[in-house]
Design an enzyme around this catalytic site. Structure first.
Site, short mmCIF file in Angstrom:
data_model
loop_
_atom_site.label_atom_id
_atom_site.label_comp_id
_atom_site.label_asym_id
_atom_site.label_seq_id
_atom_site.Cartn_x
_atom_site.Cartn_y
_atom_site.Cartn_z
N GLU A 40 0.85 -1.19 0.00
CA GLU A 40 0.00 0.00 0.00
C GLU A 40 0.89 1.25 0.00
O GLU A 40 1.95 1.27 0.60
CB GLU A 40 -0.89 -0.01 1.25
CG GLU A 40 -1.82 1.19 1.35
CD GLU A 40 -2.62 1.22 2.64
OE1 GLU A 40 -3.73 1.76 2.63
OE2 GLU A 40 -2.12 0.70 3.68
N LYS A 114 -9.57 1.46 -2.45
CA LYS A 114 -9.76 0.92 -1.09
C LYS A 114 -11.15 1.25 -0.57
O LYS A 114 -11.56 2.42 -0.54
CB LYS A 114 -8.68 1.49 -0.17
CG LYS A 114 -8.68 0.94 1.25
CD LYS A 114 -7.51 1.54 2.00
CE LYS A 114 -7.38 1.01 3.42
NZ LYS A 114 -6.22 1.62 4.12
N CYS A 155 -5.07 -3.27 2.72
CA CYS A 155 -4.79 -3.02 4.14
C CYS A 155 -6.02 -3.21 5.05
O CYS A 155 -6.37 -4.34 5.35
CB CYS A 155 -4.19 -1.62 4.30
SG CYS A 155 -3.28 -1.40 5.87
#
Length: 275
Positions: A40, A114, A155
């Site tokens: 990330e 995300k 993440c």
């Protein structure tokens, strides 16, 4: 099939980060990997949001993305560029945290923004408000790769098993979870969550991570992992920056899913009746 994982210590200078990424792509190709995975925020990691804004552009103009695409083409290797911060000109001025899958011709095969944003106050005193600077994604993504169908996430998504159920229900046999985990959350939950996602989905999990003390003062946990569909850790990179390699056998997914067919046994669960 051989895969590579790049464990980074990304800093505040995108040009320096781009050079490190290009070198990692080259090393992965020399090492015989079919695809290399990066963490990330591979292009810029800077908690000073005002300073960071000076280096953040849109997708078409991003120099890190351009450099990695060229390296993938030149080296003939696929790259999952874990994510970049991009400014897509939203009315609310928030950025997007976007990952890319790039093929061995340097073409972008998939994008993923995300979905779950990290807004939390940790017992250590660390406070994060990702939603103040970033807008959440709205859709899931699976892309066909030389390794098989790859489900994308980033993440904090790791903590939401419904996402991985949706990806595996839709055919993903590999799950990528590029990350920049904090030290406290990493020590407590990183390994167990990644192994759980692999076991639940009967899929390989590949998690490239940020590691160490960064230029902006943050510290990340590292321990980039490759986990097989049975939950066995095939690679754990500890805390050091660099390239690691692992072997992924797509046939193992079918073997595990035949032997323990939990995916086929999934049922839709209605809301509980409270009595």
């Amino acid at each position: 099939m051989r895969v590579a994982v790049y464990q980074a210590r990304t800093g505040i200078d995108p040009q320096a980060n781009a050079r490190a990424l290009v070198e990692a792509v080259e090393q992965a190709a020399v090492g015989g990997a079919a695809i290399v995975f990066t963490p990330e925020m591979s292009g810029l990691l800077d908690r000073d949001r005002k300073r960071a804004r000076l280096h953040i552009s849109d997708e078409a103009s991003d120099p890190v993305l351009a450099a990695v695409r060229e390296a993938a083409r030149r080296c003939g290797i696929w790259v999952h560029l874990g994510s970049l911060a991009l400014n897509e000109g939203r009315a609310d001025e928030r950025l997007v945290n976007r990952g890319f899958v790039i093929d061995d011709q340097g073409e972008i095969r998939a994008r993923y923004d995300k979905i779950h944003l990290f807004d939390i106050d940790l017992p250590s005193g660390e406070s994060w408000r990702e939603s103040a600077a970033y807008a959440p994604g709205e859709s899931t993504t699976i892309v066909d790769t030389p390794l098989g169908p790859l489900g994308l996430s980033i993440c904090y998504d790791l903590r939401f098993p419904d996402l991985y159920r949706a990806l595996s229900d839709a055919g993903a046999t590999l799950l990528s979870i590029p990350s920049a985990f904090t030290i406290p959350t990493g020590e407590a939950h990183w390994h167990v969550l990644l192994r759980a996602r692999a076991i639940e989905a009967g899929a390989f999990v590949i998690a490239a991570a940020q590691s160490g003390e960064h230029e902006d003062g943050r510290r990340t946990y590292g321990h980039s992992l490759i986990v097989d569909p049975w939950g066995k850790v095939l690679l754990d990179m500890g805390g050091e920056q660099g390239i690691g390699f692992g072997e992924v056998d797509p046939a193992q997914v079918d073997e595990v899913r035949r032997g323990l067919p939990a995916i086929r046994h999934r049922r839709s669960i209605a809301s509980p009746v409270r009595v």
